[in-house]
Design a protein around this motif. Sequence first.
Motif, PDB file in Angstrom:
ATOM      1  N   GLU A 259       0.811  -1.223   0.000  1.00  0.00           N
ATOM      2  CA  GLU A 259       0.000   0.000   0.000  1.00  0.00           C
ATOM      3  C   GLU A 259       0.845   1.275   0.000  1.00  0.00           C
ATOM      4  O   GLU A 259       0.305   2.376   0.095  1.00  0.00           O
ATOM      5  CB  GLU A 259      -0.894   0.019   1.253  1.00  0.00           C
ATOM      6  CG  GLU A 259      -2.050  -0.948   1.153  1.00  0.00           C
ATOM      7  CD  GLU A 259      -2.591  -1.312   2.532  1.00  0.00           C
ATOM      8  OE1 GLU A 259      -2.311  -0.572   3.487  1.00  0.00           O
ATOM      9  OE2 GLU A 259      -3.275  -2.345   2.620  1.00  0.00           O
ATOM     10  N   SER A 260       2.152   1.130  -0.105  1.00  0.00           N
ATOM     11  CA  SER A 260       3.028   2.317  -0.034  1.00  0.00           C
ATOM     12  C   SER A 260       2.714   3.306  -1.138  1.00  0.00           C
ATOM     13  O   SER A 260       2.405   2.901  -2.255  1.00  0.00           O
ATOM     14  CB  SER A 260       4.482   1.910  -0.230  1.00  0.00           C
ATOM     15  OG  SER A 260       4.964   1.359   0.900  1.00  0.00           O
ATOM     16  N   PRO A 261       2.816   4.601  -0.836  1.00  0.00           N
ATOM     17  CA  PRO A 261       2.618   5.574  -1.904  1.00  0.00           C
ATOM     18  C   PRO A 261       3.673   5.403  -3.000  1.00  0.00           C
ATOM     19  O   PRO A 261       4.789   4.931  -2.718  1.00  0.00           O
ATOM     20  CB  PRO A 261       2.786   6.927  -1.207  1.00  0.00           C
ATOM     21  CG  PRO A 261       3.368   6.654   0.113  1.00  0.00           C
ATOM     22  CD  PRO A 261       3.165   5.217   0.443  1.00  0.00           C
ATOM     23  N   VAL A 262       3.299   5.777  -4.211  1.00  0.00           N
ATOM     24  CA  VAL A 262       4.250   5.661  -5.320  1.00  0.00           C
ATOM     25  C   VAL A 262       5.492   6.495  -4.990  1.00  0.00           C
ATOM     26  O   VAL A 262       6.626   6.057  -5.136  1.00  0.00           O
ATOM     27  CB  VAL A 262       3.595   6.150  -6.626  1.00  0.00           C
ATOM     28  CG1 VAL A 262       4.583   6.062  -7.778  1.00  0.00           C
ATOM     29  CG2 VAL A 262       2.363   5.317  -6.931  1.00  0.00           C
ATOM     30  N   VAL A 263       5.251   7.724  -4.530  1.00  0.00           N
ATOM     31  CA  VAL A 263       6.366   8.573  -4.104  1.00  0.00           C
ATOM     32  C   VAL A 263       6.130   8.998  -2.654  1.00  0.00           C
ATOM     33  O   VAL A 263       5.099   9.584  -2.334  1.00  0.00           O
ATOM     34  CB  VAL A 263       6.484   9.816  -5.018  1.00  0.00           C
ATOM     35  CG1 VAL A 263       7.463  10.826  -4.436  1.00  0.00           C
ATOM     36  CG2 VAL A 263       6.936   9.403  -6.414  1.00  0.00           C
ATOM     37  N   SER A 264       7.077   8.671  -1.775  1.00  0.00           N
ATOM     38  CA  SER A 264       6.949   9.072  -0.366  1.00  0.00           C
ATOM     39  C   SER A 264       7.598  10.422  -0.126  1.00  0.00           C
ATOM     40  O   SER A 264       7.200  11.164   0.772  1.00  0.00           O
ATOM     41  CB  SER A 264       7.650   8.073   0.556  1.00  0.00           C
ATOM     42  OG  SER A 264       7.037   6.841   0.494  1.00  0.00           O
ATOM     43  N   ALA A 370       8.449   8.114 -14.298  1.00  0.00           N
ATOM     44  CA  ALA A 370       9.512   8.821 -15.012  1.00  0.00           C
ATOM     45  C   ALA A 370       8.907   9.917 -15.895  1.00  0.00           C
ATOM     46  O   ALA A 370       9.375  11.064 -15.886  1.00  0.00           O
ATOM     47  CB  ALA A 370      10.321   7.846 -15.868  1.00  0.00           C
ATOM     48  N   TYR A 371       7.845   9.566 -16.595  1.00  0.00           N
ATOM     49  CA  TYR A 371       7.206  10.559 -17.466  1.00  0.00           C
ATOM     50  C   TYR A 371       6.791  11.789 -16.650  1.00  0.00           C
ATOM     51  O   TYR A 371       7.049  12.934 -17.047  1.00  0.00           O
ATOM     52  CB  TYR A 371       5.987   9.940 -18.177  1.00  0.00           C
ATOM     53  CG  TYR A 371       5.096  11.004 -18.763  1.00  0.00           C
ATOM     54  CD1 TYR A 371       5.515  11.734 -19.881  1.00  0.00           C
ATOM     55  CD2 TYR A 371       3.885  11.347 -18.150  1.00  0.00           C
ATOM     56  CE1 TYR A 371       4.739  12.753 -20.389  1.00  0.00           C
ATOM     57  CE2 TYR A 371       3.107  12.365 -18.650  1.00  0.00           C
ATOM     58  CZ  TYR A 371       3.536  13.063 -19.769  1.00  0.00           C
ATOM     59  OH  TYR A 371       2.786  14.081 -20.256  1.00  0.00           O
ATOM     60  N   LYS A 372       6.162  11.528 -15.491  1.00  0.00           N
ATOM     61  CA  LYS A 372       5.668  12.649 -14.674  1.00  0.00           C
ATOM     62  C   LYS A 372       6.822  13.524 -14.148  1.00  0.00           C
ATOM     63  O   LYS A 372       6.701  14.744 -14.066  1.00  0.00           O
ATOM     64  CB  LYS A 372       4.852  12.079 -13.507  1.00  0.00           C
ATOM     65  CG  LYS A 372       3.904  13.063 -12.871  1.00  0.00           C
ATOM     66  CD  LYS A 372       2.880  12.306 -12.057  1.00  0.00           C
ATOM     67  CE  LYS A 372       2.197  13.179 -11.042  1.00  0.00           C
ATOM     68  NZ  LYS A 372       1.247  12.453 -10.224  1.00  0.00           N
ATOM     69  N   GLY A 409       8.312  21.719  -7.263  1.00  0.00           N
ATOM     70  CA  GLY A 409       7.465  21.252  -8.368  1.00  0.00           C
ATOM     71  C   GLY A 409       7.168  19.758  -8.251  1.00  0.00           C
ATOM     72  O   GLY A 409       6.020  19.323  -8.383  1.00  0.00           O
ATOM     73  N   LEU A 410       8.207  18.959  -7.972  1.00  0.00           N
ATOM     74  CA  LEU A 410       8.006  17.507  -7.891  1.00  0.00           C
ATOM     75  C   LEU A 410       7.152  17.152  -6.674  1.00  0.00           C
ATOM     76  O   LEU A 410       6.310  16.256  -6.721  1.00  0.00           O
ATOM     77  CB  LEU A 410       9.363  16.791  -7.815  1.00  0.00           C
ATOM     78  CG  LEU A 410      10.197  16.842  -9.106  1.00  0.00           C
ATOM     79  CD1 LEU A 410      11.601  16.304  -8.877  1.00  0.00           C
ATOM     80  CD2 LEU A 410       9.511  16.048 -10.230  1.00  0.00           C
ATOM     81  N   HIS A 411       7.357  17.880  -5.581  1.00  0.00           N
ATOM     82  CA  HIS A 411       6.558  17.616  -4.378  1.00  0.00           C
ATOM     83  C   HIS A 411       5.081  17.885  -4.662  1.00  0.00           C
ATOM     84  O   HIS A 411       4.205  17.098  -4.314  1.00  0.00           O
ATOM     85  CB  HIS A 411       7.055  18.485  -3.213  1.00  0.00           C
ATOM     86  CG  HIS A 411       6.466  18.104  -1.893  1.00  0.00           C
ATOM     87  ND1 HIS A 411       5.257  18.596  -1.442  1.00  0.00           N
ATOM     88  CD2 HIS A 411       6.886  17.232  -0.935  1.00  0.00           C
ATOM     89  CE1 HIS A 411       4.982  18.067  -0.261  1.00  0.00           C
ATOM     90  NE2 HIS A 411       5.963  17.236   0.070  1.00  0.00           N
ATOM     91  N   LYS A 412       4.833  18.986  -5.345  1.00  0.00           N
ATOM     92  CA  LYS A 412       3.443  19.346  -5.678  1.00  0.00           C
ATOM     93  C   LYS A 412       2.844  18.272  -6.608  1.00  0.00           C
ATOM     94  O   LYS A 412       1.708  17.830  -6.418  1.00  0.00           O
ATOM     95  CB  LYS A 412       3.441  20.713  -6.364  1.00  0.00           C
ATOM     96  CG  LYS A 412       2.079  21.285  -6.607  1.00  0.00           C
ATOM     97  CD  LYS A 412       2.162  22.802  -6.632  1.00  0.00           C
ATOM     98  CE  LYS A 412       0.774  23.392  -6.738  1.00  0.00           C
ATOM     99  NZ  LYS A 412       0.399  23.680  -8.107  1.00  0.00           N
ATOM    100  N   ALA A 413       3.625  17.832  -7.584  1.00  0.00           N
ATOM    101  CA  ALA A 413       3.106  16.871  -8.569  1.00  0.00           C
ATOM    102  C   ALA A 413       2.827  15.508  -7.947  1.00  0.00           C
ATOM    103  O   ALA A 413       1.846  14.855  -8.292  1.00  0.00           O
ATOM    104  CB  ALA A 413       4.115  16.728  -9.714  1.00  0.00           C
ATOM    105  N   PHE A 414       3.655  15.070  -7.016  1.00  0.00           N
ATOM    106  CA  PHE A 414       3.505  13.694  -6.513  1.00  0.00           C
ATOM    107  C   PHE A 414       2.837  13.612  -5.147  1.00  0.00           C
ATOM    108  O   PHE A 414       2.225  12.610  -4.812  1.00  0.00           O
ATOM    109  CB  PHE A 414       4.884  13.016  -6.420  1.00  0.00           C
ATOM    110  CG  PHE A 414       5.422  12.601  -7.752  1.00  0.00           C
ATOM    111  CD1 PHE A 414       4.986  11.431  -8.358  1.00  0.00           C
ATOM    112  CD2 PHE A 414       6.356  13.388  -8.424  1.00  0.00           C
ATOM    113  CE1 PHE A 414       5.470  11.039  -9.589  1.00  0.00           C
ATOM    114  CE2 PHE A 414       6.856  12.992  -9.655  1.00  0.00           C
ATOM    115  CZ  PHE A 414       6.409  11.821 -10.248  1.00  0.00           C
TER     116      PHE A 414
END
Length: 416
Positions: A259-264, A370-372, A409-414
């Motif tokens: 159940e881990s998030p894709v990006v922690s 990777a795309y994101k 930016g990456l934090h906001k996106a993920f």
Amino acid sequence: MYELFENPTVIQKYGGTSLGDVERIRHVAKRIQETYDSGVKNLAIVVSAMAGETNRLVELVAEVSSNTRPSVVDVAVSAGEQVSVALLSAALEGLGLKAEPLMGFQLGVLTTDSFEKARIRKIDTEKLKQAWAKDCIPVVAGFQGVTDCGYITTLGRGGSDTSAVAVAVAVGADFCEINTDVDGFFSADPRVVNDAKIIPKLDFEVALEMASLGSKVLHTRSVELAAKFKMPLVVRNTFKDNTSQRTIVMNSSESEVLESPVVSGVSSVKNIAKITVSGPSHQAELISRLFQQINDCAINVDIIVHDRLDDEERVKLGFTVEESEFLRVLEVIDALKQTERLAQLEVKSESNLAKVSVVGLGMKNHHGVAYKVFDTLNTNGIDIKMISTSEIKISCVVRSEDCDLAVIGLHKAFIG
Ligand code: ADP
Ligand code: ASP
Ligand code: MG
């Protein structure tokens, strides 16, 4: 947390900001007293130097001479922790508690002899047990150790976390508490991302990856040790009370992993340099020669990208190093170029770079990450210089000046 254990054994580590001035040292002493009075009698404290002190000592040594031997540097930079041990012990005694101040060599923190980045080999627990038997609270100097021959060593910047975990493992503590200036381990550095989220429970694997990719709230080696010996880590704020939020770093169950998030989290590290070497493909030997020499100089190479197009007669190799090693690497390459056969090497280099990474266990089972990442960086107008991936992380090298923007930016996106 203490009440969950019967006769708990706990190691508490206090960082530099937590011990930054006399008032804070007194505050830490009171906190230790509260812990002790709550029934944690097997309590040992590991301390860092007061905030800014290690930097001051590093600069002082550099000012005196630019090529001081690492073993001599260690004698100077380990001194900050000695002062903290004495001041905190004095503050504890001022509260009527008994303290046992211990330097690394007195406790028996045996390390390798790689000065400035030594690794702990063994810790003697006798002194701690003797202190507990006398109702004393041992106060141990973090960051420092001693070689078999009696030379003082240090464990690398931020190494007090590792001292604390090593002590915890040696005495078989129930857990190791890292008391610092933020509430816990966040999804990004809270000083860069205002709305970073605290991670209440973090798996060792993610914590290790994030720490090694720049989340300096935990020293990388401390997480490595904790993971190896399954020592739970509690990361919490020195200046908040017992009921406040915190992070527990421990093994996740199988279902938690699923159940881990894709990006922690998002981590970043600045002061990186990139070097690209290219030459005719029959000179592929340059790769092994180059790396052999870099290795001989004990320089740590990070990302390596090797490119050889079948229809081109050239081989191209890009790699990154810490900026502090940059000039030395260029010297090694220059020396290689002096040899006739390698004279045609073409070298390009760039400094002032940073590495930004997204990390998450869920990446193992998801695609499109990777795309994101690329899309987010592109949308923010950030140029990607290099990419490296593993099962649970994607790292991009970007210009240093774009680093914080990339993290935000990456934090906001993920993470949102
Ligand atoms: P100490 O002196 O207590 O060892 P450090 O300065 O070494 O403290 O580590 C704490 C700092 O780590 C925080 O002030 C914060 O800016 C930084 N940090 C970087 N990444 C993270 C993260 N993901 N979560 C929490 N803190 C982080
Ligand atoms: N005092 C050392 C440093 O500043 C060790 C530590 O703080 O963990 O790197
Ligand atoms: Mg630290």
